[in-house]
Design an enzyme around this catalytic site. Structure first.
Site, PDB file in Angstrom:
ATOM      1  N   TYR A   1     -26.113  -7.010  54.999  1.00  0.00           N
ATOM      2  CA  TYR A   1     -27.304  -7.406  55.752  1.00  0.00           C
ATOM      3  C   TYR A   1     -27.414  -6.595  57.049  1.00  0.00           C
ATOM      4  O   TYR A   1     -28.465  -6.032  57.368  1.00  0.00           O
ATOM      5  CB  TYR A   1     -27.239  -8.895  56.055  1.00  0.00           C
ATOM      6  CG  TYR A   1     -28.393  -9.421  56.877  1.00  0.00           C
ATOM      7  CD1 TYR A   1     -29.618  -9.701  56.286  1.00  0.00           C
ATOM      8  CD2 TYR A   1     -28.261  -9.660  58.249  1.00  0.00           C
ATOM      9  CE1 TYR A   1     -30.679 -10.210  57.025  1.00  0.00           C
ATOM     10  CE2 TYR A   1     -29.315 -10.153  59.001  1.00  0.00           C
ATOM     11  CZ  TYR A   1     -30.522 -10.426  58.388  1.00  0.00           C
ATOM     12  OH  TYR A   1     -31.579 -10.903  59.132  1.00  0.00           O
TER      13      TYR A   1
ATOM     14  N   SER B   1     -33.487  -7.290  63.199  1.00  0.00           N
ATOM     15  CA  SER B   1     -32.581  -8.396  63.507  1.00  0.00           C
ATOM     16  C   SER B   1     -31.647  -8.000  64.622  1.00  0.00           C
ATOM     17  O   SER B   1     -31.342  -6.818  64.818  1.00  0.00           O
ATOM     18  CB  SER B   1     -31.754  -8.761  62.263  1.00  0.00           C
ATOM     19  OG  SER B   1     -30.720  -9.672  62.579  1.00  0.00           O
TER      20      SER B   1
END
Length: 699
Positions: free
Chosen positions: A589, A576
Site C-alpha cells: 500500500y 496518503s
C-alpha cells in the site's frame, strides 16, 4: 367576472380557487412539449379577493412571473397585481417608444408583497378582458406565425375563431393590440402572434385551456394535411450526410465535443449537451438545412437561448477527424466575426455591451447537435429549444416558406435593457460553476464526500466506480440535494480503473454527458495490510494496478480531453500519509501511494504548459465512512495497533497534533481548496489532511 370569495391570498386557507385552477391548468399545459417549451409562455387568472386593509373585495390578477416554468409552476412563482391599478396604467401610457417604462410601473400595481417579479407579458394578461389567459409557444402555432403568408394561413386554418396579430415585440403595446382584437372580434378564442406564438382566453380555466388546445391541435392538423403532398420540406438527403450508425456517431461526438466546447468557451466557460434525436439527425442530413439554419430562429424564447443562428459544420461525417476539427476552427472564427458584425450593425449608444460571440448551438451532419450554456440545464434547454425551432421550420416550410422576424428585431430583444436587467438579477455563480468533474471511487467513502462537495460548489459530477449501484446511489443523492433533473448535475459511470478500455469509456461518458472535462479526482483505491513476509505477489499487484496503474490510466485519458479543450484543468490525486511515512505492515500500500505521490510531481511538470494543474491530498486515519476501512483494512490496522476496530478512529486522532478525527468531508474540503480558484498558481503540491502527523511532514 368571477364569483367573490372571502379567501384572500394571505387568508391562511390555502390557494385562492382561481389560483388552484391556474396552477393545475399550467401544469397540464406545461407537461406536454407540443403545447409550449420549457420556461416558455405564461398563464393568468383573475378573481376577487378581500383586501386585508379595507376589508372590501378587490379584483386581482395572478400571472406566472418572470423566468418561471409552466410545468412546475408554484404559487410562489406567481405575480399578484391589483387589476384596477394595472388597467389604470393605460391612462399614463407614454406610447410605444417609451413602453419599457411600464414594466417598472407594474411594481405600483402589486398586491401585498406582489409575489414573483412580473414578466414583460403582464400587460397582455391584464388588459385582455377575460378571466383566464394563456400565452404559449407551441411549435405548430409558431410555424404559422413564422410562415411568409402567416396571416392568410391563419384565416384558412381557423376561420374567424383565431385572429392574426402582426409581429410586435412583447410589451405594453402588444397587450393593448390583443385587447383591442378581442374586443373587436367577440367570436375569437385567441390570436396567432406573428413571429412569436399564440394567446388564448376563456371565462373559466377549463374554457381557456380548451381554447389553447384547440388552437394548437387545429394548427397541427392543418400542417399535417398540407404535408401529405410535401413529405420532405427540408429537401432530399445530401449524399454522404446520412446519420452515422449509433456507435460511430457517439464516438465521433465524443471526439469532437472537447474541441467544440473549447471553442464555444472562448468568451466564457460553458457546459455542453449532446443531442442525436431523429429530428436533429434528419434536419442536418437534408439539402435545405444550411439555408434554414442561416435564417435563425424566430420566437423570442428560442433565440434568447440559441442565439440568432447556429454554427453549422459543412463537411460530411466521414471526413478525417483532423479535417473536421480544422474546419470547425475556421467556422468558429467566421462565426465570431459575423456575430460582431451583427452586434455593430444594430447596437445603439445605450445598448448593453456585447455579451459573447460564441455559438450556443453547433450542428454536425451525421452526428447531431451540441448545445452550450452556463450549466447543464441551460445547455440542455438550449438544445431542446433548437429542436422546437426545427419543428417550426418544418411546419412553416410545409405550408409556406419559413420567414423569421428580421435580425434588427432579434437584436432589440437580445440586447433589450429589460433582458439585461433580468440577467443581472441572476445569482452569482458558484466557485465550480461550468466545471465538469470525474471522481473515481465515487460510490462510497472519501469519493462520495468529494463528489457531493464538488456538486455543492456548482460542478457537474461524473460519479465513477466499479460498484455500479454505489455510483448510481451517489449520483441520485447529488441530484436530489440539488433539486435538479436526473443527468443535469450528476451521472453515474461504471469503471474498473485497471482496464484501459473502461477508463476511456468513462471519460467518453463524461464528455457526452457534459461536453468535456475539467477536474479529475484519482480516488479509487484499496488496501491490504500485511508484513513483508506475508505479502503475496497478488497483494502487491492488485494495489499497484488499482492505485499506481489506475491513476496513470485515468490521468492519461483525461489529459487527452483537457489538452484538446484548451481550457486548462485540474487533476487531483488522493494519495496518503503513507506515501511519505513508513508505517508498519503495509509495504504494498505504501509503495503504491508513493508512486501516486510522484505521479503528481511528474504530471505537474509535464502538463503545466497546457494550464493543467496537478496536485495531491494526503489523508490519514479516515475511518468513519471509509470504504477501504469498512472493507477489511480497518480490522487489519486495528490488529497492528492492538486496539478494538470500533476505537480505531479515536486511536488515530489521539496520535495527531490536533487530536481530531479525520472524516471524508475533510478530504473533500482539501480537494475543493485546490480546485475552487483561490490556488490558481499552485501545482505539484500535496496537502496533508491528517490532523497533524509530524513524521509525515513534507520536506
Amino acid at each position: 367576472m368571477t364569483e367573490p370569495t372571502s379567501h384572500g391570498p394571505d387568508a391562511g386557507h390555502g390557494p385562492h380557487p382561481q389560483v388552484a385552477a391556474l396552477l393545475e391548468r399550467s401544469h397540464r399545459l406545461g407537461a406536454d412539449p407540443r403545447n409550449t417549451n420549457y420556461a416558455g409562455g405564461n398563464a393568468s387568472a383573475k378573481g376577487t379577493a378581500t383586501d386585508p386593509v379595507t376589508g372590501e373585495p378587490t379584483e386581482l390578477m395572478w400571472v406566472k412571473g418572470s423566468g418561471g416554468d409552466l410545468g412546475t409552476l408554484t404559487e410562489a412563482g406567481l405575480a399578484v397585481l391589483r387589476l384596477d391599478r394595472l388597467r389604470a396604467l393605460t391612462g399614463v401610457y407614454p406610447g410605444v417608444e417609451r413602453e419599457d417604462e411600464m414594466v417598472a410601473a407594474f411594481d405600483y400595481c402589486a398586491h401585498g408583497k406582489g409575489g414573483a417579479a412580473p414578466s414583460i407579458d403582464t400587460a397582455m394578461h391584464g388588459l385582455v378582458e377575460a378571466a383566464h389567459v394563456d400565452h404559449l409557444h407551441p411549435d405548430s402555432g409558431i410555424a404559422l406565425a413564422c410562415a411568409a403568408d402567416g396571416e392568410k394561413l391563419t384565416a384558412e386554418c381557423f376561420g374567424g375563431r383565431v385572429a392574426w396579430v402582426p409581429w410586435r415585440r412583447p410589451g405594453f403595446q402588444l397587450g393593448l393590440d390583443i385587447a383591442a382584437i378581442k374586443r373587436d372580434n367577440p367570436e375569437a378564442i385567441g390570436v396567432v402572434l406573428g413571429g412569436h406564438g399564440i394567446t388564448a382566453w376563456g371565462e373559466t380555466s377549463q374554457e381557456c385551456e380548451a381554447n389553447s388546445l384547440e388552437i394548437i391541435r387545429t394548427a397541427e392538423e392543418f400542417i399535417a394535411r398540407r404535408g401529405e403532398g410535401r413529405p420532405h420540406p427540408f429537401g432530399p438527403v445530401v449524399e454522404g450526410y446520412a446519420p452515422l450508425p449509433e456507435a460511430e456517431r457517439r464516438a465521433r461526438a465524443a471526439a469532437l465535443l472537447p474541441v467544440v466546447r473549447g471553442l464555444a468557451s472562448t468568451d466564457r466557460p460553458q457546459v455542453g449537451h449532446y443531442t442525436d434525436s431523429e429530428a436533429v439527425l434528419d434536419f442536418v442530413s437534408r439539402a435545405e438545412h444550411p439555408r434554414l439554419a442561416a435564417l435563425g430562429t424566430s420566437c423570442p424564447d428560442h433565440f434568447l437561448r440559441t442565439k440568432v443562428r447556429p454554427l453549422v459544420l459543412d463537411v460530411a461525417p466521414d471526413v478525417p477527424l483532423e479535417r473536421a476539427v480544422e474546419r470547425l476552427r475556421e467556422l468558429h472564427a467566421a462565426y465570431r466575426e459575423d456575430y460582431r458584425a451583427y452586434y455593430e450593425a444594430h447596437a445603439e449608444a445605450d445598448s448593453p455591451a456585447m455579451r459573447g460571440a460564441d455559438p450556443a448551438i453547433v450542428l454536425v451532419p451525421g452526428v447531431g447537435m451540441f448545445s452550450f450554456g452556463a450549466d447543464k440545464q441551460t445547455a440542455r434547454v438550449a438544445g431542446e429549444f433548437y429542436v422546437n425551432a426545427i419543428n417550426v421550420m418544418r411546419g412553416a416550410e410545409t405550408v409556406s416558406t419559413y420567414t423569421p422576424i428580421p435580425e434588427s428585431e432579434k437584436f432589440r430583444i437580445e440586447y433589450w435593457a429589460l433582458e439585461e436587467a433580468k440577467l443581472r438579477r441572476r445569482p452569482k455563480p458558484k466557485a465550480l460553476a461550468t466545471r465538469v468533474a470525474l471522481v473515481t471511487g465515487g460510490g462510497s467513502g472519501i469519493g462520495r464526500a468529494i463528489a457531493h462537495r464538488l456538486a455543492a460548489e456548482g460542478a457537474c459530477v461524473v460519479v465513477a466506480d466499479r460498484d455500479t449501484e454505489g455510483a448510481a446511489r451517489v449520483a441520485a443523492e447529488i441530484t436530489e440535494a440539488a433539486g435538479g433533473r436526473a443527468g443535469d448535475v450528476a451521472v453515474p459511470v461504471a469503471v474498473d480503473v485497471t482496464e484501459p478500455e473502461q477508463v476511456a469509456a468513462a471519460v467518453r461518458a463524461a464528455v457526452l454527458a457534459f461536453g468535456g472535462l475539467d477536474l479529475v479526482v484519482n480516488n479509487a483505491g484499496l488496501s491490504i495490510s500485511k508484513p513483508l513476509l506475508e505479502t503475496t505477489e497478488a497483494d502487491w499487484d492488485v494495489q499497484h494496478r488499482v492505485m499506481a496503474r489506475g491513476s496513470f490510466l485515468v490521468a492519461r485519458e483525461a489529459a487527452r480531453v483537457l489538452v484538446e479543450q484548451g481550457m486548462g484543468g485540474d487533476i487531483v490525486y488522493i494519495a496518503s500519509k503513507n506515501g511519505v511515512f513508513a508505517g508498519p505492515n503495509n509495504v504494498a500500500y505504501g509503495a503504491a501511494k508513493a508512486d501516486q505521490a510522484h505521479q503528481v510531481r511528474l504530471l505537474a511538470a509535464e502538463l503545466g504548459e497546457h494550464g493543467i494543474r496537478v496536485n495531491g491530498v494526503n489523508p490519514d486515519g479516515v475511518v468513519r465512512g471509509s470504504g477501504i476501512f469498512a472493507g477489511g483494512w480497518g480490522a487489519q490496522r486495528a490488529a497492528v495497533y492492538g486496539v478494538p476496530e470500533e476505537e480505531l478512529g479515536a486511536f488515530y486522532a489521539k496520535r495527531t497534533l490536533l487530536k481530531r478525527e479525520v472524516l471524508p468531508e475533510h478530504v473533500a474540503n482539501a480537494v475543493f481548496a485546490l480546485t475552487g480558484g483561490e490556488l490558481s498558481h499552485t501545482t505539484g503540491l500535496h496537502i496533508p489532511v491528517d490532523a497533524g502527523v509530524a513524521a509525515a511532514f513534507l520536506r
